[in-house]
Design a protein around this motif. Structure first.
Motif, PDB file in Angstrom:
ATOM      1  N   SER A 347       0.822  -1.211   0.000  1.00  0.00           N
ATOM      2  CA  SER A 347       0.000   0.000   0.000  1.00  0.00           C
ATOM      3  C   SER A 347       0.857   1.262   0.000  1.00  0.00           C
ATOM      4  CB  SER A 347      -0.935   0.005   1.216  1.00  0.00           C
ATOM      5  OG  SER A 347      -0.213   0.216   2.422  1.00  0.00           O
ATOM      6  N   GLU A 348       2.090   1.146   0.496  1.00  0.00           N
ATOM      7  CA  GLU A 348       3.009   2.286   0.488  1.00  0.00           C
ATOM      8  C   GLU A 348       3.736   2.434  -0.850  1.00  0.00           C
ATOM      9  OE1 GLU A 348       4.471   2.906   5.070  1.00  0.00           O
ATOM     10  OE2 GLU A 348       5.393   1.236   3.971  1.00  0.00           O
ATOM     11  N   GLY A 349       3.472   1.534  -1.775  1.00  0.00           N
ATOM     12  CA  GLY A 349       4.096   1.611  -3.091  1.00  0.00           C
ATOM     13  C   GLY A 349       5.226   0.640  -3.306  1.00  0.00           C
ATOM     14  N   GLY A 350       5.435  -0.274  -2.388  1.00  0.00           N
ATOM     15  CA  GLY A 350       6.504  -1.242  -2.528  1.00  0.00           C
ATOM     16  C   GLY A 350       6.183  -2.304  -3.568  1.00  0.00           C
ATOM     17  N   ARG A 351       7.197  -2.722  -4.296  1.00  0.00           N
ATOM     18  CA  ARG A 351       7.060  -3.784  -5.295  1.00  0.00           C
ATOM     19  C   ARG A 351       7.665  -5.063  -4.735  1.00  0.00           C
ATOM     20  NH1 ARG A 351       8.857   0.627  -7.950  1.00  0.00           N
ATOM     21  NH2 ARG A 351      11.026  -0.142  -8.027  1.00  0.00           N
ATOM     22  N   CYS A 383       9.133   5.599   5.002  1.00  0.00           N
ATOM     23  CA  CYS A 383       7.878   4.844   5.094  1.00  0.00           C
ATOM     24  C   CYS A 383       7.902   3.930   6.318  1.00  0.00           C
ATOM     25  CB  CYS A 383       7.649   4.031   3.826  1.00  0.00           C
ATOM     26  SG  CYS A 383       8.860   2.713   3.588  1.00  0.00           S
ATOM     27  N   LYS A 384       6.731   3.502   6.738  1.00  0.00           N
ATOM     28  CA  LYS A 384       6.639   2.639   7.922  1.00  0.00           C
ATOM     29  C   LYS A 384       7.396   1.330   7.725  1.00  0.00           C
ATOM     30  CE  LYS A 384       2.322   4.202  10.061  1.00  0.00           C
ATOM     31  NZ  LYS A 384       0.965   3.786  10.515  1.00  0.00           N
ATOM     32  N   THR A 385       7.368   0.799   6.508  1.00  0.00           N
ATOM     33  CA  THR A 385       8.039  -0.472   6.252  1.00  0.00           C
ATOM     34  C   THR A 385       9.529  -0.377   6.531  1.00  0.00           C
ATOM     35  OG1 THR A 385       6.393  -1.063   4.586  1.00  0.00           O
ATOM     36  CG2 THR A 385       8.502  -2.225   4.482  1.00  0.00           C
ATOM     37  N   ASN A 386      10.128   0.780   6.244  1.00  0.00           N
ATOM     38  CA  ASN A 386      11.553   0.960   6.484  1.00  0.00           C
ATOM     39  C   ASN A 386      11.867   1.596   7.827  1.00  0.00           C
ATOM     40  OD1 ASN A 386      12.942  -0.205   4.301  1.00  0.00           O
ATOM     41  ND2 ASN A 386      12.399   1.511   2.963  1.00  0.00           N
TER      42      ASN A 386
END
Length: 485
Positions: A347-351, A383-386
């Motif tokens: 959802s944050e744009g990660g592939r 981003c939250k993922t990182n």
């Protein structure tokens, strides 16, 4: 000795196995199968009171023993752990979901090393003296604190449990300890080993239960003088607040969001093999795993292609099978968390370059908690993922142009536990190592551990240090004596 596993385990208090006072139990679930295979106590304040009383009773005698006497008992515990490698490793794998080969090769041998290292270290532990130019001499005495609490996590259950208990016992303290309620079995078996080794009653007391009922009662107990905790940053903050309110000594080893910084001049084959390991060992459930892979721009596409191909070779399956390189994550709760983090990344744009899905192996593990090793690109540093710890088989890829950008990406996290730097340029390695905000820096290696070195992190990765003299200093109180000539 025969280390058998009962259907319902008990607490170990004052050298005796006991049921929880309130008779409350939790399910123990094998994450590889999703099936309940036992019951464990969910201890409460009443059980903690009994354990503290037993530890207090044992403390004067244990504190007065010689380092040599403690060495003999603790070294015997190390020997018994080694002698029961197969039973302990199987218990660890059934509790945690990690491959049995990993339990045998890393977790259980390291638990034995922890006891042997600190058993030996206490005989060499020295205090300082300071001469005041013919006026006086000062010398420092280091005394055991008393009753201390050790609380350990589920990712390396016996490994990290003994990492805390061993220095506390070696320094002359009596311990009340709580393993994670998710992975209690090897801690239970350690009780039998302690008794067989001749550890006096009450010196080591092991309680089972969750953080809310058991862990909190240990932390706030007025007669517990120090707390050593490894676990999540959220829980660490709660413990710091509780202990800080009464000025209780604390050591907190918390989370990580570790950068793996790869320069173009690295030893390519060694880097690739180690990066696969540092990304996905124990299903990424090690606080030292490199979950943010930062790659110099000129080699980024080559790295991505070869890294994906190497990770595809990791066999996911029954952790009891010798061919399995990836087992189950530790619980259904954690499985759901990791899967939600993968959804968030998208959802944050990660592939997603590889993985991202749950896995259902055939046979007995069809209902287990398995997740594919997952590689994600296309996400920025904020981003939250990182930024937030996932603690699972998930890594992100980011590129950098030069040292300055690599350093900025490495240091943007709120965590600062560990970092890995890959370069053949010694000057660059030293520049980067001095400027990366992490408590542990590996250059051209990963998880190469010398037990004498300080272990811990910056920022949200904790406070205080474990390992070597740092651990023995934490579990003792210094007293200065000044004698005038």
């Amino acid at each position: 000795m025969n280390l058998s596993i009962p259907a319902t385990i008990q607490n170990y208090i004052g050298g005796r196995f006991q049921d929880p006072v309130k008779g409350i139990y939790l399910d123990n679930i094998n994450p590889a199968t999703g099936a309940v295979y036992g019951q464990i106590p969910n201890s409460t304040t009443e059980d903690v009171d009994l354990a503290v009383a037993a530890a207090e009773k044992a403390f004067p005698s244990w504190a007065a023993t010689s380092p040599e006497h403690r060495f003999r008992i603790m070294n015997r515990m190390a020997e018994l752990i080694e002698a029961n490698l197969d039973a302990l490793a199987l218990a660890e794998t059934n509790d945690n979901g990690k491959p049995l080969s990993l339990s045998k090769r890393v977790d259980i041998p390291r638990a034995a090393e922890n006891f042997r290292f600190f058993a030996t270290a206490i005989m060499h532990f020295a205090s300082e003296s300071h001469n005041m130019e013919n006026r006086a001499i000062n010398y420092t005495l280091r005394k055991p604190i008393g009753v201390v609490a050790c609380i350990s996590p589920w990712n390396l259950p016996l490994y990290l449990f003994t990492w805390k208990i061993a220095p506390a016992l070696a320094a002359g303290n009596c311990v009340i300890a709580k393993p994670s309620e998710v992975t209690p079995m090897t801690a239970y078996l350690l009780c039998h080993i302690a008794a067989e080794a001749g550890l006096p009653e009450g010196v080591l007391n092991i309680l089972h239960g969750d953080g809310l009922h058991c862990g909190s009662a240990m932390v706030v107990h007025p007669k517990v003088k120090a707390v050593s905790f490894t676990g999540s940053t959220r829980a660490g903050k709660d413990i710091a607040a509780q202990a800080g309110a009464v000025l209780k000594k604390t050591s907190l080893e918390l989370g990580g969001k570790n950068p793996n910084i790869i320069f173009a001049d690295c030893d390519w084959e060694k880097m690739m093999k180690t990066t696969v390991q540092s990304s996905f060992a124990n299903q990424g459930q090690i606080c030292l795993c490199g979950s943010r892979i930062l790659v110099e721009e000129s080699i980024y596409e080559r790295f991505k292609t070869e890294f994906i191909a190497a990770v595809q070779q990791l066999t996911i399956g029954d952790p009891l099978e010798a061919t399995s390189k990836q087992g189950a994550v530790v619980s259904k709760v954690h499985f759901d968390k990791v899967m939600s983090c993968i959804e968030l990344a998208q959802s944050e744009g990660g592939r997603i370059l590889l993985g991202g899905n749950a896995v259902q192996p055939e046979g007995r593990c069809a209902n287990g908690y398995f997740i594919e090793p997952t590689i994600i690109e296309g996400l920025g540093p904020d981003c939250k993922t990182n930024m937030e710890e996932i603690f699972g088989p998930v890594v992100t890829l980011q590129s950098f142009k030069d040292e300055a950008e690599a350093l900025a990406l490495a240091n943007c996290s709120d965590y600062g536990l560990a970092a890995t730097i890959w370069t053949q340029d010694v000057s660059r390695a030293q520049r980067m190592a001095s400027q990366v905000h992490s408590g542990i820096i590996w250059v051209n290696c990963w998880l190469l551990r010398d037990l004498r070195t300080p272990f811990g992190g910056f920022k949200n990765s904790g406070m205080g240090r474990e390992g070597g003299w740092e651990a023995l200093r934490f579990f003792t109180e210094p007293k200065n004596v000044c004698i005038e000539y």
